[in-house]
Design a protein around this motif. Structure first.
Motif, PDB file in Angstrom:
ATOM      1  N   ALA A 102       0.851  -1.192   0.000  1.00  8.12           N
ATOM      2  CA  ALA A 102       0.000   0.000   0.000  1.00  8.12           C
ATOM      3  C   ALA A 102       0.881   1.234   0.000  1.00  8.12           C
ATOM      4  CB  ALA A 102      -0.913   0.012   1.230  1.00  8.12           C
ATOM      5  N   GLY A 103       0.629   2.118  -0.944  1.00  4.22           N
ATOM      6  CA  GLY A 103       1.327   3.396  -1.035  1.00  4.22           C
ATOM      7  C   GLY A 103       0.381   4.391  -1.650  1.00  4.22           C
ATOM      8  N   THR A 104       0.778   5.038  -2.733  1.00  2.00           N
ATOM      9  CA  THR A 104      -0.147   5.886  -3.468  1.00  2.00           C
ATOM     10  C   THR A 104      -1.338   5.059  -3.929  1.00  2.00           C
ATOM     11  OG1 THR A 104       1.690   7.241  -4.226  1.00  2.00           O
ATOM     12  CG2 THR A 104      -0.391   7.484  -5.405  1.00  2.00           C
ATOM     13  N   GLY A 105      -1.072   3.833  -4.377  1.00  2.00           N
ATOM     14  CA  GLY A 105      -2.110   2.869  -4.733  1.00  2.00           C
ATOM     15  C   GLY A 105      -1.895   1.585  -3.966  1.00  2.00           C
ATOM     16  N   LEU A 106      -2.504   0.493  -4.451  1.00  2.00           N
ATOM     17  CA  LEU A 106      -2.336  -0.811  -3.818  1.00  2.00           C
ATOM     18  C   LEU A 106      -1.814  -1.790  -4.860  1.00  2.00           C
ATOM     19  CD1 LEU A 106      -2.681  -2.690  -1.363  1.00  2.00           C
ATOM     20  CD2 LEU A 106      -4.976  -3.213  -2.219  1.00  2.00           C
ATOM     21  N   GLY A 107      -0.583  -2.247  -4.659  1.00  2.11           N
ATOM     22  CA  GLY A 107       0.026  -3.197  -5.581  1.00  2.11           C
ATOM     23  C   GLY A 107       0.036  -4.597  -5.003  1.00  2.11           C
ATOM     24  N   GLU A 108      -0.075  -5.577  -5.898  1.00  2.00           N
ATOM     25  CA  GLU A 108      -0.023  -6.976  -5.486  1.00  2.00           C
ATOM     26  C   GLU A 108       0.733  -7.774  -6.542  1.00  2.00           C
ATOM     27  OE1 GLU A 108      -3.997  -8.392  -4.800  1.00  2.00           O
ATOM     28  OE2 GLU A 108      -4.404  -6.923  -3.214  1.00  2.00           O
ATOM     29  N   ALA A 109       1.509  -8.748  -6.095  1.00  2.00           N
ATOM     30  CA  ALA A 109       2.233  -9.618  -7.021  1.00  2.00           C
ATOM     31  C   ALA A 109       2.515 -10.937  -6.317  1.00  2.00           C
ATOM     32  CB  ALA A 109       3.536  -8.968  -7.489  1.00  2.00           C
ATOM     33  N   GLY A 110       3.067 -11.873  -7.069  1.00  2.00           N
ATOM     34  CA  GLY A 110       3.368 -13.175  -6.496  1.00  2.00           C
ATOM     35  C   GLY A 110       4.706 -13.695  -6.961  1.00  2.00           C
ATOM     36  N   LEU A 111       5.167 -14.744  -6.299  1.00  2.00           N
ATOM     37  CA  LEU A 111       6.390 -15.440  -6.695  1.00  2.00           C
ATOM     38  C   LEU A 111       6.064 -16.928  -6.739  1.00  2.00           C
ATOM     39  CD1 LEU A 111       7.296 -13.023  -4.443  1.00  2.00           C
ATOM     40  CD2 LEU A 111       9.533 -13.716  -5.301  1.00  2.00           C
ATOM     41  N   PHE A 112       6.035 -17.482  -7.942  1.00  2.00           N
ATOM     42  CA  PHE A 112       5.731 -18.895  -8.126  1.00  2.00           C
ATOM     43  C   PHE A 112       6.944 -19.750  -7.773  1.00  2.00           C
ATOM     44  CE2 PHE A 112       6.082 -22.510 -11.167  1.00  2.00           C
ATOM     45  CZ  PHE A 112       5.096 -23.317 -10.594  1.00  2.00           C
ATOM     46  N   TRP A 113       6.739 -20.758  -6.932  1.00  2.00           N
ATOM     47  CA  TRP A 113       7.809 -21.671  -6.538  1.00  2.00           C
ATOM     48  C   TRP A 113       7.813 -22.867  -7.486  1.00  2.00           C
ATOM     49  CZ3 TRP A 113      12.191 -22.154  -4.204  1.00  2.00           C
ATOM     50  CH2 TRP A 113      12.645 -23.389  -3.736  1.00  2.00           C
ATOM     51  N   ASP A 114       8.903 -23.022  -8.260  1.00  2.00           N
ATOM     52  CA  ASP A 114       8.965 -24.104  -9.241  1.00  2.00           C
ATOM     53  C   ASP A 114       9.676 -25.343  -8.715  1.00  2.00           C
ATOM     54  OD1 ASP A 114      11.657 -23.486  -9.261  1.00  2.00           O
ATOM     55  OD2 ASP A 114      11.717 -22.795 -11.346  1.00  2.00           O
ATOM     56  N   ARG A 130     -19.284   3.795  -2.980  1.00  2.00           N
ATOM     57  CA  ARG A 130     -19.970   3.516  -4.235  1.00  2.00           C
ATOM     58  C   ARG A 130     -20.629   4.781  -4.782  1.00  2.00           C
ATOM     59  NH1 ARG A 130     -23.830  -1.343  -3.730  1.00  2.00           N
ATOM     60  NH2 ARG A 130     -21.894  -2.536  -3.960  1.00  2.00           N
ATOM     61  N   GLN A 131     -21.180   5.589  -3.896  1.00  2.00           N
ATOM     62  CA  GLN A 131     -21.789   6.852  -4.333  1.00  2.00           C
ATOM     63  C   GLN A 131     -20.736   7.804  -4.882  1.00  2.00           C
ATOM     64  OE1 GLN A 131     -23.948   8.337  -0.929  1.00  2.00           O
ATOM     65  NE2 GLN A 131     -25.756   7.091  -1.374  1.00  2.00           N
ATOM     66  N   ARG A 132     -19.533   7.734  -4.332  1.00  2.00           N
ATOM     67  CA  ARG A 132     -18.468   8.644  -4.756  1.00  2.00           C
ATOM     68  C   ARG A 132     -17.759   8.162  -6.017  1.00  2.00           C
ATOM     69  NH1 ARG A 132     -13.794  10.741  -0.610  1.00  2.00           N
ATOM     70  NH2 ARG A 132     -15.593  11.891   0.204  1.00  2.00           N
ATOM     71  N   TYR A 133     -17.519   6.845  -6.119  1.00  2.00           N
ATOM     72  CA  TYR A 133     -16.675   6.326  -7.198  1.00  2.00           C
ATOM     73  C   TYR A 133     -17.387   5.398  -8.184  1.00  2.00           C
ATOM     74  CZ  TYR A 133     -12.733   7.947  -4.338  1.00  2.00           C
ATOM     75  OH  TYR A 133     -11.855   8.697  -3.608  1.00  2.00           O
ATOM     76  N   GLY A 134     -18.503   4.829  -7.799  1.00  2.00           N
ATOM     77  CA  GLY A 134     -19.107   3.790  -8.630  1.00  2.00           C
ATOM     78  C   GLY A 134     -18.490   2.453  -8.284  1.00  2.00           C
ATOM     79  N   HIS A 135     -17.458   2.048  -9.015  1.00  2.00           N
ATOM     80  CA  HIS A 135     -16.754   0.809  -8.683  1.00  2.00           C
ATOM     81  C   HIS A 135     -15.838   1.046  -7.485  1.00  2.00           C
ATOM     82  CE1 HIS A 135     -13.265  -2.041  -9.099  1.00  2.00           C
ATOM     83  NE2 HIS A 135     -14.289  -2.869  -9.056  1.00  2.00           N
ATOM     84  N   VAL A 136     -15.919   0.161  -6.503  1.00  2.00           N
ATOM     85  CA  VAL A 136     -15.095   0.292  -5.290  1.00  2.00           C
ATOM     86  C   VAL A 136     -14.104  -0.866  -5.250  1.00  2.00           C
ATOM     87  CG1 VAL A 136     -15.079   0.497  -2.780  1.00  2.00           C
ATOM     88  CG2 VAL A 136     -17.017   1.388  -4.094  1.00  2.00           C
ATOM     89  N   SER A 137     -12.838  -0.533  -5.413  1.00  2.00           N
ATOM     90  CA  SER A 137     -11.771  -1.531  -5.392  1.00  2.00           C
ATOM     91  C   SER A 137     -11.093  -1.545  -4.026  1.00  2.00           C
ATOM     92  CB  SER A 137     -10.730  -1.194  -6.461  1.00  2.00           C
ATOM     93  OG  SER A 137     -10.071   0.023  -6.130  1.00  2.00           O
ATOM     94  N   TRP A 138     -10.267  -2.560  -3.825  1.00  2.00           N
ATOM     95  CA  TRP A 138      -9.484  -2.603  -2.590  1.00  2.00           C
ATOM     96  C   TRP A 138      -8.521  -1.419  -2.500  1.00  2.00           C
ATOM     97  CZ3 TRP A 138      -9.980  -5.039   1.856  1.00  2.00           C
ATOM     98  CH2 TRP A 138     -10.806  -6.157   1.922  1.00  2.00           C
ATOM     99  N   GLU A 139      -8.061  -0.934  -3.654  1.00  2.00           N
ATOM    100  CA  GLU A 139      -7.152   0.210  -3.649  1.00  2.00           C
ATOM    101  C   GLU A 139      -7.802   1.446  -3.042  1.00  2.00           C
ATOM    102  OE1 GLU A 139      -4.043   1.236  -6.752  1.00  2.00           O
ATOM    103  OE2 GLU A 139      -5.652   2.620  -7.337  1.00  2.00           O
TER     104      GLU A 139
END
Length: 329
Positions: free
Chosen positions: A135-147, A178-187
């Motif tokens: 979490a910062g200016t926005g909300l980033g997410e990523a993963g690391l696949f274990w091979d 929802r009233q302010r943005y319409g779609h409400v994301s986790w960000e």
């Protein structure tokens, strides 16, 4: 190999040149710029190169937004960045773009114990996929696949998935947003902007006015930082409640993301906010929200959870990624 690396975010753009030896990252030059003061990444790059020169073999840039086919869009800026365009304009033979959270994931490999703070030790010698959420200016997410031998970072835009409330007050928060943005994301609830949204909602929900001293602090600088500071100093009950709700939601979404990619190898909390609210993240609420996943609670408790303290992790990762790609050419 000398690499120009960039961490391109909605608030700051960090650039640096690294010498990437084996398991060694030597920083040769670095500068931070306020992203919103410039119309493009090219403008910032020109300033940096004018000051520090072009003594490098390749470049890698982590962008706070999706990257597809060598083209990236910074979600919270009107910037469209093209890998080929940068290469031509600045005569850089090899340029690579990747998502900033993917860059963070690449950077984990060079962090030391001093760069990390453990919130939950999890199972001893835990193995498997890993997740990272920031979490910062926005909300980033990523993963690391274990091979089975190593971790392979991959990007995600999970921060833009639908926010899901789990209590009456969170349902009210969803309706308000929802009233302010319409779609409400986790960000919209777990980010600097999210903390402001939660604070605005609670002021309306509790029918409380913002104190004059807080309003002046909010208008005079970083609004989210002013709310967080007032909460940590226990100077404003609404701010305290806002930060507590923010922390709970952060823990819940960190758990959601970890569960979706089976992050049995560990979960990393990155971004600029986490180190500033480390005391609050160490409280029971964050991990309680992370663990509370019904029949999967035992699985969640086995996952190590760690806060990243080093703000240069994405820069390291962008450099490592570029060096790896250049080595394959």
């Amino acid at each position: 190999m000398k690499i120009l690396a960039g961490d391109i975010g909605g608030t700051n753009t960090r650039l640096a040149v690294f010498d990437t030896g084996e398991k060694v990252m030597k920083q040769l030059a670095a500068q931070t710029y306020s992203s919103r003061h410039y119309t493009s990444l090219q403008d910032i790059l020109q300033l940096f190169l004018d000051s520090y020169g072009t003594d490098f073999q390749a470049a890698g840039f982590g962008l706070a937004g999706p990257v597809c086919d060598g083209v990236g869009r910074v979600t919270n800026l009107p910037w469209k960045i093209k890998r080929g365009q940068l290469a031509r304009k600045f005569a850089i033979s090899q340029v690579w773009l990747l998502n900033d959270l993917e860059a963070n994931a690449w950077g984990l490999s060079v962090l030391g114990s001093q760069d990390l703070h453990i919130l939950n030790p999890g199972r001893k010698n835990a193995q498997g996929n890993r997740s990272i959420i920031s979490a910062g200016t926005g909300l980033g997410e990523a993963g690391l696949f274990w091979d089975g031998k190593s971790h392979r970072p991959f990007a995600s835009e999970g921060g833009h998935s639908d926010f899901s409330p789990a209590s009456e007050i969170e349902i009210a928060l969803l309706q308000y947003l929802r009233q302010r943005y319409g779609h409400v994301s986790w960000e919209l609830v777990v980010s600097g902007m999210g903390l402001i949204n939660i604070h605005d909602f609670l002021c309306a929900y509790r029918r409380e006015k913002i104190p004059r001293w807080l309003l002046e602090a909010m208008l005079g600088g970083d609004t989210a930082a002013a709310i967080s500071r007032a909460a940590q100093e226990e100077k404003c009950p609404i701010c305290t409640e806002a930060l507590a709700l923010f922390v709970r939601l952060y823990g819940r979404e960190a758990g959601n993301h970890a569960l979706k990619i089976m992050a049995t190898g560990g979960v990393y909390i990155g971004g600029g906010i986490a180190p500033k609210i480390l005391e609050q993240l160490q409280n029971q609420a964050f991990l309680e929200a992370f663990f509370t996943k019904g029949s999967m609670e035992a699985l969640m408790q086995d996952m190590p959870v760690t806060v990243i303290l080093n703000e240069n992790t994405a820069l390291y990762g962008a450099a490592l990624y570029a060096a790896a790609q250049a080595g394959r050419q």
